[in-house]
Design a protein around this motif. Structure first.
Motif, PDB file in Angstrom:
ATOM      1  N   CYS A 114     -92.232-102.497 121.228  1.00  0.00           N
ATOM      2  CA  CYS A 114     -93.067-102.233 120.066  1.00  0.00           C
ATOM      3  C   CYS A 114     -94.417-102.895 120.170  1.00  0.00           C
ATOM      4  N   ARG A 115     -94.774-103.445 121.337  1.00  0.00           N
ATOM      5  CA  ARG A 115     -96.029-104.170 121.528  1.00  0.00           C
ATOM      6  C   ARG A 115     -96.177-105.307 120.539  1.00  0.00           C
ATOM      7  N   ILE A 116     -95.075-105.938 120.193  1.00  0.00           N
ATOM      8  CA  ILE A 116     -95.185-107.150 119.384  1.00  0.00           C
ATOM      9  C   ILE A 116     -95.724-108.240 120.294  1.00  0.00           C
ATOM     10  N   PRO A 117     -96.728-109.003 119.835  1.00  0.00           N
ATOM     11  CA  PRO A 117     -97.366-109.980 120.726  1.00  0.00           C
ATOM     12  C   PRO A 117     -96.364-111.006 121.248  1.00  0.00           C
ATOM     13  N   SER A 120     -95.320-114.257 119.450  1.00  0.00           N
ATOM     14  CA  SER A 120     -94.429-114.213 118.300  1.00  0.00           C
ATOM     15  C   SER A 120     -93.048-113.706 118.675  1.00  0.00           C
ATOM     16  N   MET A 124     -89.478-114.514 116.700  1.00  0.00           N
ATOM     17  CA  MET A 124     -88.725-113.453 116.048  1.00  0.00           C
ATOM     18  C   MET A 124     -87.258-113.596 116.407  1.00  0.00           C
ATOM     19  N   ALA A 128     -82.034-112.431 111.830  1.00  0.00           N
ATOM     20  CA  ALA A 128     -82.499-112.378 110.436  1.00  0.00           C
ATOM     21  C   ALA A 128     -82.344-110.974 109.865  1.00  0.00           C
ATOM     22  N   ILE A 129     -82.784-109.955 110.619  1.00  0.00           N
ATOM     23  CA  ILE A 129     -82.733-108.583 110.097  1.00  0.00           C
ATOM     24  C   ILE A 129     -81.298-108.092 109.939  1.00  0.00           C
ATOM     25  N   ALA A 132     -79.877-109.755 106.708  1.00  0.00           N
ATOM     26  CA  ALA A 132     -80.390-109.168 105.465  1.00  0.00           C
ATOM     27  C   ALA A 132     -79.794-107.793 105.233  1.00  0.00           C
TER      28      ALA A 132
ATOM     29  N   PRO B  60     -99.858-109.038 112.159  1.00  0.00           N
ATOM     30  CA  PRO B  60     -99.008-108.531 113.241  1.00  0.00           C
ATOM     31  C   PRO B  60     -98.068-109.563 113.852  1.00  0.00           C
ATOM     32  N   PHE B  61     -98.078-110.819 113.378  1.00  0.00           N
ATOM     33  CA  PHE B  61     -97.283-111.844 114.055  1.00  0.00           C
ATOM     34  C   PHE B  61     -95.969-112.165 113.371  1.00  0.00           C
ATOM     35  N   PHE B  63     -92.951-110.119 112.480  1.00  0.00           N
ATOM     36  CA  PHE B  63     -92.273-108.824 112.436  1.00  0.00           C
ATOM     37  C   PHE B  63     -91.045-108.841 111.526  1.00  0.00           C
ATOM     38  N   SER B  64     -90.183-109.831 111.687  1.00  0.00           N
ATOM     39  CA  SER B  64     -88.911-109.759 110.944  1.00  0.00           C
ATOM     40  C   SER B  64     -89.126-109.982 109.462  1.00  0.00           C
ATOM     41  N   THR B  67     -90.488-106.785 108.004  1.00  0.00           N
ATOM     42  CA  THR B  67     -89.466-105.738 107.906  1.00  0.00           C
ATOM     43  C   THR B  67     -88.612-105.930 106.662  1.00  0.00           C
ATOM     44  N   ILE B  68     -88.178-107.184 106.437  1.00  0.00           N
ATOM     45  CA  ILE B  68     -87.339-107.451 105.259  1.00  0.00           C
ATOM     46  C   ILE B  68     -88.130-107.206 103.980  1.00  0.00           C
ATOM     47  N   MET B 106     -91.896-100.779 112.414  1.00  0.00           N
ATOM     48  CA  MET B 106     -91.760-100.393 113.821  1.00  0.00           C
ATOM     49  C   MET B 106     -92.777 -99.323 114.185  1.00  0.00           C
ATOM     50  N   SER B 109     -96.365-100.917 114.345  1.00  0.00           N
ATOM     51  CA  SER B 109     -96.755-101.802 115.440  1.00  0.00           C
ATOM     52  C   SER B 109     -96.917-101.063 116.761  1.00  0.00           C
TER      53      SER B 109
END
Lengths: 150, 139
Positions: A114-117, A120, A124, A128-129, A132, B60-61, B63-64, B67-68, B106, B109
């Motif tokens: 997802c090109r998340i830097p 981070s 991540m 957590a997800i 929840a 952008p830093f 993500f989780s 999302t929540i 998702m 990003s």
């Protein structure tokens, strides 16, 4: 390893809840009307296939086709349980939920998709997800149980 | 796009959602059960989509957390529009909002040209807004 055990624990919790509500619906399915059947089938097949395909991908990475089939099968089973107008709806929503859960599981395993830097990606955390989402699933099952009563 | 612009856009969207909520609240006796279900599903999904895409482009830093947050925003919007009518409508709106809210960050990003898709999503939101008002007045 600890994260995998945590996900296994969450999935067994949700599986026990799902087993209970499946038998409750099986016992009471003759009491519903059409609209209520449609709403129940949409809600439960979408959330169940989403959550369990996500767990499946996190536990066994790489089996994408199997998880999609699993999602569609969950929707088909609930539709078959609740009968007439709900069967097509259950299949459709189960397949949609399965596709979404597969995508979320793949992104959680490999954040570079997802090109998340990269800075981070360490922050991540994997759990957590799913935590929840499983709490939300338990709340929705409770409210379905409440809606059977009123 | 700058963060400040994105946050202004999000504020305008929240205001528009509030205006639509008040409008539907005043005319909720005219609205039947089918239209109510469609309104709650559409508004939950669009609110979750807007919140997810705009928030992940602004920060952008995280993500989780985002999302929540966007899943919670979608579920709350679906529940608020659904509770005007019926309990089953509320259930349908909550589920749809949660599902779209999980997917929206998702989508946000992976974008390479974010301006166009922000324009498109806001156009979709305004289209839904107009369409809901027209279909309430016709019923």
């Amino acid at each position: 390893m600890r994260k995998l055990l945590f996900i296994l624990l969450l999935s067994s919790w949700n599986g026990a809840e799902l087993y209970r509500i499946y038998h409750l619906l099986k016992k009471k399915r003759l009491l519903f009307d059409d609209h209520f059947t449609l709403v129940i089938c949409m809600t439960i097949s979408m959330l169940t296939s989403f959550l369990f395909t996500m767990y499946f991908i996190l536990l066994f990475p790489g089996f994408y086709g199997a998880s999609l089939l699993f999602g569609a099968g969950v929707g088909w089973n609930f539709g078959k349980l609740l009968r007439n107008p709900a069967q097509l709806n259950g299949l459709y929503n189960g397949a949609i939920g399965g596709a979404m859960g597969t995508m979320l599981g793949a992104v959680l395993q490999n954040p570079a998709l997802c090109r998340i830097p990269v800075e981070s990606a360490a922050a991540m955390d994997l759990s957590a997800i799913p935590f929840a989402a499983s709490c939300f699933y338990a709340c929705i099952l409770l409210s379905i149980r409440y809606s059977l009563r009123i | 796009m700058k963060e400040v612009t994105l946050l202004y856009l999000l504020t305008i969207d929240i205001l528009l959602c509030g205006i639509l909520f008040v409008y539907v609240f005043r005319r909720k006796k005219w609205v039947g059960i089918q239209l109510g279900m469609n309104i709650s599903q559409a508004m939950g999904g669009v609110a979750a989509l807007l919140a997810g895409i705009v928030l992940i482009l602004a920060f952008p830093f995280h993500f989780s957390l985002i999302t929540i947050t966007s899943a919670a925003i979608g579920a709350a919007a679906g529940a608020a529009f659904g509770l005007l009518f019926d309990y089953q409508t509320c259930l349908a709106g909550v589920t749809n909002g949660f599902m779209v809210g999980i997917m929206a960050p998702m989508l946000g990003s992976v974008l390479d040209m974010p301006g166009q898709i922000i324009l498109f999503v806001h156009g979709l939101f305004l289209f839904c807004f107009l369409f809901i008002i027209i279909s309430i007045q016709r019923s």
